[in-house]
Design an enzyme around this catalytic site. Structure first.
Site, PDB file in Angstrom:
ATOM      1  N   GLN A  73     -43.919 -14.342  28.643  1.00  0.00           N
ATOM      2  CA  GLN A  73     -42.846 -14.104  27.679  1.00  0.00           C
ATOM      3  C   GLN A  73     -42.852 -12.677  27.127  1.00  0.00           C
ATOM      4  O   GLN A  73     -41.921 -12.251  26.444  1.00  0.00           O
ATOM      5  CB  GLN A  73     -42.892 -15.152  26.565  1.00  0.00           C
ATOM      6  CG  GLN A  73     -42.505 -16.531  27.092  1.00  0.00           C
ATOM      7  CD  GLN A  73     -42.602 -17.650  26.064  1.00  0.00           C
ATOM      8  OE1 GLN A  73     -42.700 -17.399  24.875  1.00  0.00           O
ATOM      9  NE2 GLN A  73     -42.593 -18.884  26.550  1.00  0.00           N
ATOM     10  N   ARG A  95     -34.629 -20.318  23.551  1.00  0.00           N
ATOM     11  CA  ARG A  95     -35.273 -20.981  24.682  1.00  0.00           C
ATOM     12  C   ARG A  95     -34.395 -20.904  25.937  1.00  0.00           C
ATOM     13  O   ARG A  95     -34.910 -20.755  27.044  1.00  0.00           O
ATOM     14  CB  ARG A  95     -35.584 -22.442  24.334  1.00  0.00           C
ATOM     15  CG  ARG A  95     -36.543 -23.048  25.325  1.00  0.00           C
ATOM     16  CD  ARG A  95     -36.916 -24.462  24.941  1.00  0.00           C
ATOM     17  NE  ARG A  95     -35.824 -25.402  25.186  1.00  0.00           N
ATOM     18  CZ  ARG A  95     -35.992 -26.712  25.317  1.00  0.00           C
ATOM     19  NH1 ARG A  95     -37.196 -27.244  25.221  1.00  0.00           N
ATOM     20  NH2 ARG A  95     -34.965 -27.503  25.535  1.00  0.00           N
ATOM     21  N   HIS A 220     -47.620 -30.635  27.009  1.00  0.00           N
ATOM     22  CA  HIS A 220     -46.857 -29.539  26.392  1.00  0.00           C
ATOM     23  C   HIS A 220     -46.443 -29.813  24.947  1.00  0.00           C
ATOM     24  O   HIS A 220     -46.639 -29.001  24.052  1.00  0.00           O
ATOM     25  CB  HIS A 220     -45.612 -29.219  27.231  1.00  0.00           C
ATOM     26  CG  HIS A 220     -44.775 -28.120  26.664  1.00  0.00           C
ATOM     27  ND1 HIS A 220     -43.849 -28.304  25.642  1.00  0.00           N
ATOM     28  CD2 HIS A 220     -44.745 -26.797  26.930  1.00  0.00           C
ATOM     29  CE1 HIS A 220     -43.281 -27.153  25.333  1.00  0.00           C
ATOM     30  NE2 HIS A 220     -43.808 -26.223  26.104  1.00  0.00           N
ATOM     31  N   HIS A 249     -48.073 -28.488  21.629  1.00  0.00           N
ATOM     32  CA  HIS A 249     -47.094 -28.008  20.631  1.00  0.00           C
ATOM     33  C   HIS A 249     -46.691 -29.249  19.845  1.00  0.00           C
ATOM     34  O   HIS A 249     -46.268 -30.244  20.441  1.00  0.00           O
ATOM     35  CB  HIS A 249     -45.827 -27.491  21.305  1.00  0.00           C
ATOM     36  CG  HIS A 249     -45.978 -26.259  22.142  1.00  0.00           C
ATOM     37  ND1 HIS A 249     -46.086 -26.288  23.501  1.00  0.00           N
ATOM     38  CD2 HIS A 249     -45.989 -24.946  21.813  1.00  0.00           C
ATOM     39  CE1 HIS A 249     -46.154 -25.052  23.983  1.00  0.00           C
ATOM     40  NE2 HIS A 249     -46.101 -24.213  22.977  1.00  0.00           N
ATOM     41  N   GLU A 252     -42.911 -27.901  15.633  1.00  0.00           N
ATOM     42  CA  GLU A 252     -42.525 -26.510  15.406  1.00  0.00           C
ATOM     43  C   GLU A 252     -41.169 -26.389  14.723  1.00  0.00           C
ATOM     44  O   GLU A 252     -40.970 -25.536  13.878  1.00  0.00           O
ATOM     45  CB  GLU A 252     -42.501 -25.797  16.762  1.00  0.00           C
ATOM     46  CG  GLU A 252     -42.129 -24.339  16.693  1.00  0.00           C
ATOM     47  CD  GLU A 252     -42.270 -23.637  18.031  1.00  0.00           C
ATOM     48  OE1 GLU A 252     -42.423 -24.335  19.048  1.00  0.00           O
ATOM     49  OE2 GLU A 252     -42.230 -22.400  18.053  1.00  0.00           O
ATOM     50  N   HIS A 286     -48.474 -24.846  16.401  1.00  0.00           N
ATOM     51  CA  HIS A 286     -47.294 -24.909  15.531  1.00  0.00           C
ATOM     52  C   HIS A 286     -47.231 -26.255  14.807  1.00  0.00           C
ATOM     53  O   HIS A 286     -46.245 -26.988  14.943  1.00  0.00           O
ATOM     54  CB  HIS A 286     -45.968 -24.733  16.297  1.00  0.00           C
ATOM     55  CG  HIS A 286     -45.918 -23.596  17.259  1.00  0.00           C
ATOM     56  ND1 HIS A 286     -46.202 -22.303  16.905  1.00  0.00           N
ATOM     57  CD2 HIS A 286     -45.592 -23.549  18.582  1.00  0.00           C
ATOM     58  CE1 HIS A 286     -46.024 -21.519  17.964  1.00  0.00           C
ATOM     59  NE2 HIS A 286     -45.680 -22.246  18.989  1.00  0.00           N
ATOM     60  N   ASP A 337     -48.619 -16.148  21.224  1.00  0.00           N
ATOM     61  CA  ASP A 337     -47.529 -16.984  21.723  1.00  0.00           C
ATOM     62  C   ASP A 337     -46.504 -16.218  22.556  1.00  0.00           C
ATOM     63  O   ASP A 337     -46.757 -15.888  23.700  1.00  0.00           O
ATOM     64  CB  ASP A 337     -46.893 -17.707  20.521  1.00  0.00           C
ATOM     65  CG  ASP A 337     -45.943 -18.819  20.932  1.00  0.00           C
ATOM     66  OD1 ASP A 337     -45.669 -18.943  22.125  1.00  0.00           O
ATOM     67  OD2 ASP A 337     -45.465 -19.564  20.060  1.00  0.00           O
TER      68      ASP A 337
HETATM   69  C1  NGQ Z   1     -42.959 -22.652  25.290  1.00  0.00           C
HETATM   70  N1  NGQ Z   1     -42.357 -21.974  23.066  1.00  0.00           N
HETATM   71  O1  NGQ Z   1     -43.612 -23.542  25.828  1.00  0.00           O
HETATM   72  O2  NGQ Z   1     -42.925 -21.512  25.712  1.00  0.00           O
HETATM   73  C2  NGQ Z   1     -42.179 -23.010  24.042  1.00  0.00           C
HETATM   74  C3  NGQ Z   1     -40.723 -23.166  24.383  1.00  0.00           C
HETATM   75  C4  NGQ Z   1     -40.332 -25.597  24.756  1.00  0.00           C
HETATM   76  C5  NGQ Z   1     -42.510 -22.272  21.791  1.00  0.00           C
HETATM   77  N2  NGQ Z   1     -42.543 -23.533  21.476  1.00  0.00           N
HETATM   78  C6  NGQ Z   1     -40.473 -24.246  25.386  1.00  0.00           C
HETATM   79  N3  NGQ Z   1     -42.603 -21.350  20.884  1.00  0.00           N
HETATM   80  O3  NGQ Z   1     -40.686 -25.766  23.614  1.00  0.00           O
HETATM   81  O4  NGQ Z   1     -39.855 -26.492  25.425  1.00  0.00           O
HETATM   82 ZN    ZN Z   2     -46.201 -22.128  22.938  1.00  0.00          ZN
END
Ligand code: NGQ
Ligand code: ZN
Length: 472
Positions: A73, A95, A220, A249, A252, A286, A337
């Site tokens: 990223q 996203r 994830h 995650h 968030e 998060h 991140d």
């Molecule tokens: C990620 N990023 O996995 O890169 C995520 C976005 C998602 C953050 N959560 C993708 N900041 O959440 O599906």
């Molecule tokens: Zn992430």
């Protein structure tokens, strides 16, 4: 990744002398640090003589672990900052842009971008990274000949840069709560549990026992897995390696919390605490949106809250209740991140500033024992970061990795100040280029602000980014 083994004969020690060093028991003077050929700290003495040891140029800190990185990223950072007053720009619109990038990256780009990002991390004082990796398939969703193709690129980038790595392969199967089918761009990473477990086993065999690299696992998010698949992967990897770090995650965005409540009647962290064996092994990335009961109970599990304050600000996530979390014995690690910032001091500063802005107070994240905010934040993030990455790091102590950050002793900000005052200056003093030298696993990877191989890595990065822009 090459495996550095300590030799069985008497190891050759390298000796370093620091006038000031942050040890687990506090700041110490005249510290002799001896490292062995395997990259660990072998001996440590306070109030020592320099003798023939290499004198370090400034105050010495344990290197900071970066618990949450999506290296690729970096190529998006600073390019998604224009909006349209007629519509709300949100995490979800960001996203979509991020997913457009996802579909352009070929394996050599993944390696070139990650190598450069890891060098930037080292130069800023991160000595280890948790790479939450999910770009496993080709851009059209077909499989590479080797299932570890892209993960190998991440490992190669870590090896070339010299940063310590906790590789966190991510299981991403669904596009939303209730097992919704993945969206078109998600074809690049969507897979089922069976394929994921085979991939994880291949990575486990590939990495083996390696002091510079370890493997974790990353369901994830609750959006992207099902209750069954979450349980299956955690059981599978724990059977092979009971100590493996688990990163997810978790809460968030408010929309994510609302969708979770609509799906099961509970908020995400509450659901997770009820249905998963959350413990010290877990990193709740998060954990932004917590009610009081989730906050209290999650803190008591010993899990680390993986906070990425500059990304969370950039994406409009919300403010994590850090004051109450720490008061409830909660643990914290920091991450870069989305790579809008690659600087541990800036993450820690914004962790504190978010609280100040919200509470309309000053000096929030500190304790009676550690009144210095810089001193509190740096120690908390070292301990939480090391725990979340599952490696022997974060302490200048015998048996730990020799991961050291040397601040620039010639900078006027660090003159005439000792102890935690140094950390307050480092984090809040507006110091430009505070980090001078960085050692990882006993090897200098940054010397006088230059990282090993920096020039070549930067050219490869710039070439990769130019190609990505053409393909976008
Ligand atoms: C990620 N990023 O996995 O890169 C995520 C976005 C998602 C953050 N959560 C993708 N900041 O959440 O599906
Ligand atoms: Zn992430």
């Amino acid at each position: 990744m090459r495996c550095e083994r300590a030799s069985t004969s008497r190891p050759t020690l390298s000796a370093y002398f620091a006038a000031h060093a942050l040890l687990p028991g506090g700041w110490a003077r005249d510290v002799l640090i001896e490292t062995n050929a395997g990259g660990d700290i072998e001996r440590l003495a306070e109030g020592a003589k320099a003798d023939g040891a290499v004198r370090l140029w400034g105050p010495v800190l344990p290197g900071m672990p970066n618990v949450h990185s999506h290296a690729f990223q970096r190529a998006l950072a600073g390019t998604a900052e224009s909006g349209d007053p007629a519509r709300h720009d949100t995490f979800w619109t960001w996203r979509d842009r991020m997913y457009r990038l996802v579909l352009t990256l070929e394996p050599p780009d993944i390696e070139a971008v990650a190598t450069w990002v890891y060098l930037e991390m080292l130069k800023s004082g991160y000595t280890a990274v948790g790479e939450f990796h999910y770009l496993f398939h080709t851009p059209d969703g077909s499989r590479y000949d080797s299932p570890t193709e892209t993960a190998d690129r991440v490992i190669a980038a870590a090896e070339r840069s010299g940063i310590g790595l906790t590789l966190l392969p991510a299981l991403y199967t669904y596009s939303g709560f209730g097992q919704q089918a993945p969206s078109s761009p998600q074809r690049r990473f969507a897979m089922d549990v069976e394929e994921f477990c085979a991939l994880w086993d291949a990575l486990d065999a590939r990495i083996g026992r390696n002091p510079q690299c370890t493997l974790g696992v990353a369901p994830h998010s609750l959006r992207a897995v099902s209750p069954q698949s979450l349980a299956s992967v955690v059981t599978h990897v724990s059977r092979r390696r009971p100590e493996v770090p688990v990163h997810i995650h978790v809460a968030e965005q408010q929309a994510e919390v609302d969708a979770c409540v609509a799906w099961c009647g509970a908020r995400p962290v509450a659901w997770l605490l009820e249905h998963a064996p959350v413990s010290e092994r877990w990193c709740l990335v998060h954990a932004t949106h917590l009610d009081a009961s989730e906050r209290t109970r999650a803190a008591l599990t010993g899990a680390v809250a993986g906070l990425c304050p500059t990304t969370e600000a950039n994406l409009g996530d919300g403010i994590f209740p850090a004051q109450q979390w720490l008061a409830g014995q909660g643990r914290i690690g920091i991450g870069s991140d989305s790579q809008v910032t690659i600087d541990p001091a800036e993450e820690l500063r914004w962790l504190e500033y978010g609280q100040r802005l919200f509470l309309q107070q000053r000096a929030v994240l500190c304790t009676a024992e550690t009144p210095s905010v810089g001193g509190t934040l740096y120690r908390v993030a070292l301990a939480g970061g090391a725990q979340a990455l599952g490696r022997s790091i974060g302490r200048i102590e015998r048996g730990f990795r020799a991961d050291l950050v040397v601040l620039d002793g010639e900078n006027s900000a660090f003159r005439d100040v000792t102890g935690d005052g140094l950390l307050d200056r480092y984090i809040f003093g507006g110091v430009r280029e505070p980090v001078r030298d960085v050692m990882v696993g006993g090897r200098w990877v940054v010397a006088n602000r230059r990282a090993n191989g920096e020039h070549a890595a930067k050219s490869r990065y710039l070439r990769a980014v130019a190609h990505l822009r053409e393909r976008a």
